[in-house]
Design an enzyme around this catalytic site. Structure first.
Site, short mmCIF file in Angstrom:
data_model
loop_
_atom_site.label_atom_id
_atom_site.label_comp_id
_atom_site.label_asym_id
_atom_site.label_seq_id
_atom_site.Cartn_x
_atom_site.Cartn_y
_atom_site.Cartn_z
N ASP A 74 2.88 62.93 -17.09
CA ASP A 74 3.12 64.25 -16.62
C ASP A 74 3.18 65.35 -17.82
O ASP A 74 3.83 66.37 -17.36
CB ASP A 74 4.56 64.35 -15.78
CG ASP A 74 4.52 63.67 -14.47
OD1 ASP A 74 3.50 62.91 -14.25
OD2 ASP A 74 5.49 63.70 -13.65
N CYS B 237 0.10 59.84 -11.05
CA CYS B 237 0.05 59.01 -12.06
C CYS B 237 -0.59 57.69 -11.61
O CYS B 237 -1.48 57.41 -12.45
CB CYS B 237 1.47 58.84 -12.59
SG CYS B 237 2.88 58.66 -11.45
N ASP C 116 -1.58 61.50 -18.20
CA ASP C 116 -2.10 60.90 -16.71
C ASP C 116 -2.32 62.03 -15.76
O ASP C 116 -3.10 61.72 -14.87
CB ASP C 116 -1.22 59.84 -16.06
CG ASP C 116 0.38 60.18 -15.95
OD1 ASP C 116 0.59 61.40 -16.19
OD2 ASP C 116 0.95 59.22 -15.66
N ASN C 117 -1.60 63.15 -15.60
CA ASN C 117 -1.81 64.21 -15.09
C ASN C 117 -0.98 65.37 -15.67
O ASN C 117 -0.09 65.26 -16.30
CB ASN C 117 -1.37 64.06 -13.57
CG ASN C 117 0.18 63.48 -13.45
OD1 ASN C 117 0.30 62.19 -13.21
ND2 ASN C 117 1.22 64.37 -13.57
#
Length: 596
Positions: free
Chosen positions: A57, A92, A339-340
């Protein structure tokens, strides 16, 4: 004769499409003659080592990197920063599965963080436990190691059913303790899980990561080591993880030595931070303006994220030092990403991800290693789907034909043809995080109609985001003039009448049908079509980008195309809810349906 030649042309085109499909998705257990096999990879000692750091994140747009000086020193200063790097699913587990398989979520069908549509059980069910990156690297002669978070719904109850394949050494964080900063549970190799209650998860991870690095350095083969810190993800206590309203996600807990940092730092006050006027469409357009208590809490939340990242910054420094001591720093690639992305207050949103805005889909990407220029900024469009192909290129492995991406350029004079687009897709729910949300702190909000398909496209003279929601609402932002995505220029009336706004000198009435057709190809693309989608629309050539597609000779063709739409909102990738799946194909002025 003319009719016969047209029929032969159509049949040859269809056969070519079927051949491509057969190459990309061969029958299990059957080796296609053109499918990569077990080639000779040369001397193992000659191939580079790879360390892959994957945070959880981490934002790019909110300036988190500004507060990680060691990452900037070792990775940005000694490597390349990929300025236009995007995830394709801002969540994720789907993002991680796409990263480790080189396939879009619509091809993995892992689209959520838990069953039935996602999580580790879905990953196993789809057959990927024996068919993803570490397995391929081992087959190519690499030793492989992993520590930290792998996937969601990888738990203390299912970690051994089956064990994760493909690693010489592993030590995974397990649910429901994955996000509990002071009560983590790790599971090493095939051993039972071990609780680390009372220890900070980041310090536990650092010890494990450096231990695996020592093991890898002592080995005789090249190595791949993945390190996946949970920072700066929200904290989730195990007792809250299984709530029927969704997990209660509060600010991350930094290590004690970092709690005093950044006392006066606030979320960047960009134009889209808690704006006076609602923005976007669907549920986002109905969010209330945040009050001062909410804004103050978001600033606290932001500072907590920055503090939690300090342990990652320290870990990078230790990894680089260990490589330098062993004499391997110059022969090792270090890749750093997340992941994001993440938003905090933009568009009136509570802390979280799962949207298609820049904050959610743009993430850091640094690569340093042999031949990679130092302190360089790369502007080409890259995505997480490109990272598995990039690792194959680094390791000297022949590219797989089922990859949906292509290697990122590692050197300054790279001649590789790049795509200008990002296929962004999402299914299911959005979960606001933190202490403030629409339903109150003890009953976290769950947004259930957060399914959309979107397109991010950056080229010479255009910088656009286009989305179609499961409610069939549309968004179109021109980020050249509206970098904070506040002015939705999708026409309120008929698209055919939209002539007051132009892109590349063409009215929106001509631009939008091109975007619709491109999105229609990408929403279900496979293999090379995901990299070269215009060729699916124009198989005889002539169109390589949006600029080419805007030629007036294609106006009728694009206006005849089916439009991306949804029959209903679903929580997963269910084909009969997805609307049209196949575009018309243009060949020598003739159009017909692509039946594959």
């Amino acid at each position: 004769m003319k009719g016969s030649s047209v029929l032969l042309g159509a049949l040859s085109g269809l056969l070519a499409i079927h051949e491509t499909f057969a190459l990309a998705y061969p029958t299990p257990g059957v080796q296609h003659p053109l499918q990569p096999g077990s080639e000779d990879h040369g001397s193992a000692k000659e191939r580079p080592n790879i360390i892959f750091i994957l945070t959880d994140d981490q934002d790019l747009q909110l300036d988190s990197l500004k507060y990680t000086p060691l990452i900037l020193k070792h990775l940005k200063g000694q490597g390349t920063f990929y300025k236009n790097h995007f995830v394709t699913t801002a969540l994720c587990c789907p993002s991680r599965v796409s990263l480790w398989t080189g396939r879009h979520a619509h091809n993995t069908n892992v689209t959520d963080v838990k069953p039935p549509y996602g999580g580790y059980p879905k990953f196993v069910q789809q057959g990927f436990n024996s068919n993803f990156l570490p397995v391929w690297l081992q087959e190519a002669g690499y030793d492989t190691y992993y520590t930290g978070k792998l996937f969601n719904a990888h738990t203390v109850n299912n970690y051994n059913s089956p064990h994760v394949a493909g690693f010489n050494g592993s030590d995974f964080l397990l649910d429901p303790y994955t996000y509990s900063y002071l009560n983590a549970t790790y599971q090493r190799n095939h051993d039972p899980p071990v609780s680390y209650e009372g220890q900070h998860t980041a310090d536990v991870l650092a010890e494990k990561a450096l231990g695996f690095l020592d093991d890898a350095i002592a080995g005789e083969r090249p190595f791949f080591l993945a390190i996946a810190p949970v920072s700066p993800h929200s904290n989730v206590d195990p007792s809250d993880a299984g709530s029927k309203h969704g997990p209660k996600m509060t600010e991350p807990i930094p290590a004690e030595r970092h709690k005093h940092l950044f006392q006066d730092v606030k979320v960047p006050r960009t134009e889209n931070f808690n704006p006076d006027t609602p923005s976007a469409v669907n549920w986002i357009s109905r969010l209330p303006k945040q009050n001062q208590s909410n804004v103050d809490y978001n600033d606290h939340f932001y500072r907590s994220r920055l503090r939690a990242l300090q342990t990652v910054d320290e870990l990078i420094d230790e990894v680089v030092a260990r490589l330098a001591e062993s004499g391997l720093l110059d022969t090792t690639y270090i890749i750093y990403t997340s992941d994001n992305g993440y938003h905090i207050g933009q568009h009136r949103l509570q802390p979280g991800k799962e949207c298609g805005f820049e904050e959610d889909i743009r993430v850091p990407l640094f690569i340093r290693g042999p031949g990679v220029p130092a302190n360089r900024i790369e502007n080409v469009v890259t995505t997480h789907i490109d990272l598995a192909p990039t690792l194959f290129e680094i390791a000297g492995i022949e590219q797989r034909i089922d990859f949906d991406g292509t290697p990122v350029p590692l050197i300054e004079d790279s001649k590789s043809t790049r795509h200008e687009h990002v296929n962004v897709e999402f299914w299911g729910v959005a979960l606001p995080e933190g202490e403030f949300n629409t339903l109150g702190p003890d009953n976290p909000a769950v947004i259930t109609n957060n399914t959309y398909k979107a397109l991010r496209i950056i080229g010479d003279g255009y910088n656009l985001y286009y989305s179609v929601w499961c409610s069939n609402e549309h968004e179109l932002y021109d980020l050249t003039t509206d970098p904070y995505e506040l002015n939705n220029i999708y026409p309120k009336g008929r698209v055919e009448d939209a002539s007051d706004i132009s892109i590349l000198g063409r009215p929106l009435s001509q631009v939008i049908p091109r975007l619709d057709a491109l999105l229609l190809v990408l929403k279900s693309c496979k293999g090379v079509t995901c990299v070269k989608p215009w060729e699916a629309l124009h198989p005889t050539g002539g169109v390589r980008n949006l600029h080419d597609a805007l030629s007036i000779k294609y106006n009728a063709f694009y206006h005849e195309q089916a439009k991306v739409s949804y029959d209903r909102c679903e929580s997963g990738y269910i084909l009969d809810a997805e609307g049209p799946l196949s575009p018309l194909v243009y060949r020598d002025g003739l159009r017909w349906h692509d039946w594959v």
